[in-house]
Scaffold this active site. Structure first.
Site, PDB file in Angstrom:
ATOM      1  N   ASP A   1       0.810  -1.220   0.000  1.00 50.37           N
ATOM      2  CA  ASP A   1       0.000   0.000   0.000  1.00 50.37           C
ATOM      3  C   ASP A   1       0.837   1.261   0.000  1.00 50.37           C
ATOM      4  O   ASP A   1       0.332   2.356  -0.244  1.00 50.37           O
ATOM      5  CB  ASP A   1      -0.853   0.044   1.278  1.00 50.37           C
ATOM      6  CG  ASP A   1      -2.135  -0.754   1.140  1.00 50.37           C
ATOM      7  OD1 ASP A   1      -2.602  -0.918   0.012  1.00 50.37           O
ATOM      8  OD2 ASP A   1      -2.653  -1.199   2.183  1.00 50.37           O
TER       9      ASP A   1
HETATM   10  C1  GLC Z   1      -1.568  -3.957   5.337  1.00 50.99           C
HETATM   11  C2  GLC Z   1      -2.795  -4.005   4.471  1.00 50.99           C
HETATM   12  C3  GLC Z   1      -2.584  -4.852   3.253  1.00 50.99           C
HETATM   13  C4  GLC Z   1      -1.326  -4.444   2.563  1.00 50.99           C
HETATM   14  C5  GLC Z   1      -0.145  -4.448   3.499  1.00 50.99           C
HETATM   15  C6  GLC Z   1       1.099  -3.951   2.880  1.00 50.99           C
HETATM   16  O1  GLC Z   1      -1.398  -5.195   5.942  1.00 50.99           O
HETATM   17  O2  GLC Z   1      -3.901  -4.501   5.170  1.00 50.99           O
HETATM   18  O3  GLC Z   1      -3.678  -4.742   2.379  1.00 50.99           O
HETATM   19  O4  GLC Z   1      -1.142  -5.319   1.496  1.00 50.99           O
HETATM   20  O5  GLC Z   1      -0.431  -3.640   4.605  1.00 50.99           O
HETATM   21  O6  GLC Z   1       1.055  -2.596   2.623  1.00 50.99           O
HETATM   22  C1  GLC Z   2      -0.617   2.439   6.046  1.00 51.26           C
HETATM   23  C2  GLC Z   2       0.088   1.229   6.551  1.00 51.26           C
HETATM   24  C3  GLC Z   2      -0.141   0.050   5.668  1.00 51.26           C
HETATM   25  C4  GLC Z   2      -1.601  -0.117   5.461  1.00 51.26           C
HETATM   26  C5  GLC Z   2      -2.236   1.154   4.944  1.00 51.26           C
HETATM   27  C6  GLC Z   2      -3.725   0.980   4.841  1.00 51.26           C
HETATM   28  O1  GLC Z   2      -0.058   2.832   4.858  1.00 51.26           O
HETATM   29  O2  GLC Z   2       1.465   1.429   6.648  1.00 51.26           O
HETATM   30  O3  GLC Z   2       0.419  -1.097   6.236  1.00 51.26           O
HETATM   31  O4  GLC Z   2      -1.817  -1.145   4.546  1.00 51.26           O
HETATM   32  O5  GLC Z   2      -1.967   2.200   5.806  1.00 51.26           O
HETATM   33  O6  GLC Z   2      -4.413   2.083   4.413  1.00 51.26           O
END
Ligand code: GLC
Ligand code: GLC
Length: 813
Positions: free
Chosen positions: A487
């Site tokens: 993300d």
């Molecule tokens: C969080 C989110 C997931 C994403 C991950 C890496 O665990 O829930 O959707 O893939 O972060 O950013």
């Molecule tokens: C933030 C977190 C990530 C998560 C995301 C969800 O970027 O670091 O892990 O997946 O929020 O919106």
């Protein structure tokens, strides 16, 4: 190695984690409830309850990031002479003579002893009931008569957890309650559009109550010294506005050796529109009375608890292994499966790191979660797949999240995460392989929940694949969009404005060349599944069409995605390499190593082996494999959120446990059992539990999302426990790739990958209408099944053909 203090231990026989010191390095929580009514409960009984949706239907109030930490919950105050104490130590923190918290499968038992009195509270949500039971047992273990004053306490949330925390100009005037006998009803906003209320009941006459918080606690007091409890006298307050609470007051006399049970019940009720009131201003309590009547004696509650335990027995009997290694067995047989159910239920919505307000059910998250859970209750996984697919758009893109209560896509976050569609195939294929239920593919499923837009689920899978094919970049690799699985790798974001969200800001995407190797690998892995599915369905042309796209993708990765020692991570907006030896920082990333090795891209050319070796060399450390290496030391405008984190945390070189299993599966496919196992054991909670309780901080019985990486200030410190895709991936990895019991369309494929030290082990696996007892004899081999017998008969190949009934399987490696 420094000897670390221990706060608890496993009790495998009872499937419990036993906490023996209330001052854990962080609250260690558990989840109650299986379907509609849920609670979070810490080892000191902190936490809250909600119905279906932690944002829209919060029943009790909780303040996150509070001082002290974990303040607020279901509290029992026991006043014994001048001493006031709580069975779970908090909030009074009166030193206890004995303390113990047992977190079990959907229940928690907290026991405290003080001055000859024992108070033990069993918390659970009975199956199919919208209520939390709190069975309090008080026992006089002294030789004197004890006259105790007992006060219960719950604080109501005004339903919407977000507005409850911000709209005080309104909130302080809306609160309403009713009191009837031993039941306190919370009915805020019931007079207008709400058709639901909550109640807090105890199955004994009470000698008083309070429902107004400031009256009970006192404006300048705290939960630790509520004035009513200190004075030992309830005020029978009736809340009008401000902050409604529920507190019962009960006087208890106990003879030496005597024990008494009190059943407290926190319930939730919905009424039909025309049956809301029994008299003007008076809520219709019929359903509450009925619910109370079902759980108003010790006997009824014990029965409900026995049913809950049987329910878990049955669920955990579906896959059971005996390897002789307790640390492995307890994770596989108990805690990993339990965590999978919890993450399936909650997605990433409500934990002690997720406020229950911000995030609903993630499209990619939920598809992954169901892979950890589908063997337990396939019908719920089936429904989940339909719900998820209903938030897809006609072009195959989809909402990134949806709200569990409304099942509607979340407009605040929107779509544009280009890995999302592929996960639908991942989830659906797992469901069909487990159940053999191909009919799900014929279900009519809408786009964006619009009636009239329905097409078959199969069509949704097809457009998911096409969404990748229709969004390729200059190297014929998938365009990343706002982000892929990571993300925080926001390659079209370009933000210098701290008020912008990295997730939703896409300042530029026109002309982008940002491509993802992670999606490339994901596309190949799920594409192979899709092709096999098409062949199974006799859709030969479609299978051929997609096989061509996969072959082209493999070629593109080999040509443009290989850096010499590992797979590149991405190309940025301008077409520059990310995750390359040519980069100053973050030369290698884990996601593309995981997915491209799982896809076995370039295996013959040696790419897979080199990539796996590079993971060991550059990413691995004592606590697992970090996400990227070296960490970013400064913010990079072109990359987005990933470089916003300090070194070693979260997506910037943290050990983001979720992706470690991808590499482990890559190792398994390559037959490198020793390496697979050593990576796995590093993030296996039971191994961490033994070594690092203090350092790790968070619950030692479940995986957390992130452990601080080798570049962090304190490597090994865990964060974001419970709700993480790690649960499903750890399960998928150990059950199917390490232990090697893999559901397939026509039976179970047996293909373990083990460390060479592995001894014989037996897996009992229920599969559709069959039960297999499978014993594996590794004989020192890491990989490679030599012979399989099914009920004494030699099997051709590695798939045990499915047939109903009980079977015995012997596997020689
Ligand atoms: C969080 C989110 C997931 C994403 C991950 C890496 O665990 O829930 O959707 O893939 O972060 O950013
Ligand atoms: C933030 C977190 C990530 C998560 C995301 C969800 O970027 O670091 O892990 O997946 O929020 O919106």
């Amino acid at each position: 190695m420094e000897q670390q203090k221990r706060y608890g231990h496993f009790d495998d026989q009872h499937r419990e984690y036993v906490i023996t010191d209330p001052q854990t390095p962080w609250p260690w929580i558990n989840y109650l409830g299986n379907e509609d009514f849920f609670s979070l409960i810490s080892n000191t009984a902190g936490g809250y309850s909600f119905y279906k949706d932690a944002k829209f239907r919060r029943i009790t109030r909780y303040r996150y990031n509070n001082v002290p930490m974990d303040n607020g919950g279901r509290y029992f105050y026991i006043k014994d002479g001048d001493t006031v104490w709580n069975p779970g130590w908090k909030p009074c923190k009166t030193p206890l003579d004995f303390y113990e918290c047992r977190h079990g499968m959907s229940y928690t038992r907290v026991t405290g002893r003080k001055n000859g009195v024992e108070a033990s509270v069993l918390f659970f949500v009975p199956l199919k009931k919208w209520a939390e039971v709190q069975k309090l047992t008080l026992t006089n273990q002294s030789n004197e008569v004890k006259n105790l004053k007992l006060f219960s306490f719950e604080e109501w949330c005004l339903w919407n957890a977000a507005t409850d925390m911000e709209n005080f100009q309104r909130n302080f005037s809306t609160g309403e309650v009713e009191i009837e006998g031993s039941t306190i009803y919370h009915k805020t906003e019931y007079r207008e559009r709400r058709n639901h209320y909550a109640f807090y009941h105890v199955n004994t006459p009470i000698q008083g109550f309070d429902t107004d918080r400031e009256t009970f606690v006192g404006l300048y007091n705290e939960f630790a010294d509520p004035q009513v409890v200190i004075e030992g006298k309830p005020r029978n307050s009736h809340a009008h506005g401000w902050s409604p609470i529920a507190s019962h007051y009960i006087e208890v006399t106990l003879q030496p050796g005597e024990s008494k049970d009190f059943v407290f019940l926190l319930g939730y009720i919905e009424n039909e529109q025309d049956k809301k009131f029994s008299a003007p201003q008076v809520i219709n309590k019929d359903k509450a009375h009925a619910l109370i009547a079902e759980l108003d004696t010790t006997q009824k509650v014990d029965q409900a608890f026995a049913e809950l335990c049987q329910y878990w027995d049955a669920l955990l009997n579906i896959y059971n292994v005996r390897t002789g290694n307790d640390k492995l067995d307890r994770m596989v047989n108990i805690w990993n499966q339990y965590q999978c159910m919890v993450t399936f239920n909650f997605s990433r919505s409500a934990s002690f790191f997720e406020s229950g307000i911000g995030r609903g059910m993630g499209f990619r998250d939920s598809n992954q979660d169901l892979v950890g859970f589908v063997h337990q209750i396939p019908s719920r996984a089936r429904q989940r797949i339909i719900d998820i697919a209903s938030t897809q758009f006609p072009d195959g893109g989809c909402y990134h999240q949806y709200q569990p209560l409304t099942k509607r896509g979340n407009n605040d976050i929107g779509g544009g995460f280009n890995d999302d569609p592929c996960w639908l195939i991942f989830g659906t294929v797992a469901y069909i392989k487990e159940t053999g239920d191909f009919s799900i593919l014929d279900e009519m499923v809408p786009f964006d929940n619009q009636p009239g837009s329905e097409v078959t689920l199969f069509e949704h899978l097809k457009i998911s694949m096409d969404h990748v094919i229709n969004n390729l970049g200059p190297h014929m690799l998938p365009l990343i969009g706002r982000a892929d699985w990571n993300d925080c790798l926001n390659l079209n974001c370009f933000s210098w404005d701290p008020n912008e969200s990295f997730q939703t800001t896409e300042n530029v995407s026109e002309g982008t060349k940002a491509e993802s190797l992670m999606i490339a690998g994901l596309f190949v892995v799920t594409g192979k599944d899709y092709v096999a599915l098409c062949q199974k369905l006799g859709k030969t042309q479609e299978a051929e069409r997609m096989q061509k796209a996969i072959d082209a993708m493999i070629e593109a990765v080999k040509k443009h995605g290989w850096d010499g020692e590992w797979y590149l991570r991405a190309y940025d907006f301008y077409g520059n390499k990310i995750g390359s030896n040519e980069c100053d920082e973050a030369k290698i990333f884990i996601e593309s190593q995981g997915w491209c090795t799982m896809a076995e891209i370039g295996a013959q050319e040696g790419m897979v082996a080199k990539s796996l070796d590079s993971c060991k060399k550059y990413l691995e450390c004592e606590h697992g494999m970090v996400l990227n290496n070296p960490a970013f030391t400064k913010y990079i405008y072109e990359y987005g959120e990933i470089s916003s984190y300090p070194e070693g945390y979260k997506e910037n070189a943290g050990i983001f446990c979720h992706n470690n299993p991808w590499v482990i599966i890559g190792e398994c496919l390559a037959g490198r059992g020793n390496d697979a196992w050593s990576h796995y054991a590093k993030i296996l909670p039971s191994y961490v539990e033994e070594k690092y309780q203090t350092l790790h901080k968070v619950e030692p019985y479940v995986n957390c999302q992130m452990v601080a990486g080798k570049d962090a200030f304190k490597p090994g410190e865990g964060k974001n426990s419970w709700l993480t895709g790690t649960a499903a991936w750890m399960w998928y990895t150990v059950s199917e790739f390490i232990l090697g019991i893999k559901p397939d369309y026509d039976g179970i494929r047996i293909d373990p990958c083990l460390p060479e030290t592995a001894s014989d082990y037996t897996v009992n696996r229920k599969f559709r209408d069959a039960e297999y007892e499978i014993t594996i004899h590794p004989n020192g081999a890491q990989k490679g099944v030599k012979a399989i017998t099914l009920d004494g008969q030699l099997v051709d190949g590695t798939v045990i053909p499915y047939s109903a009934g009980k079977h015995v399987v012997e596997v020689t490696m």
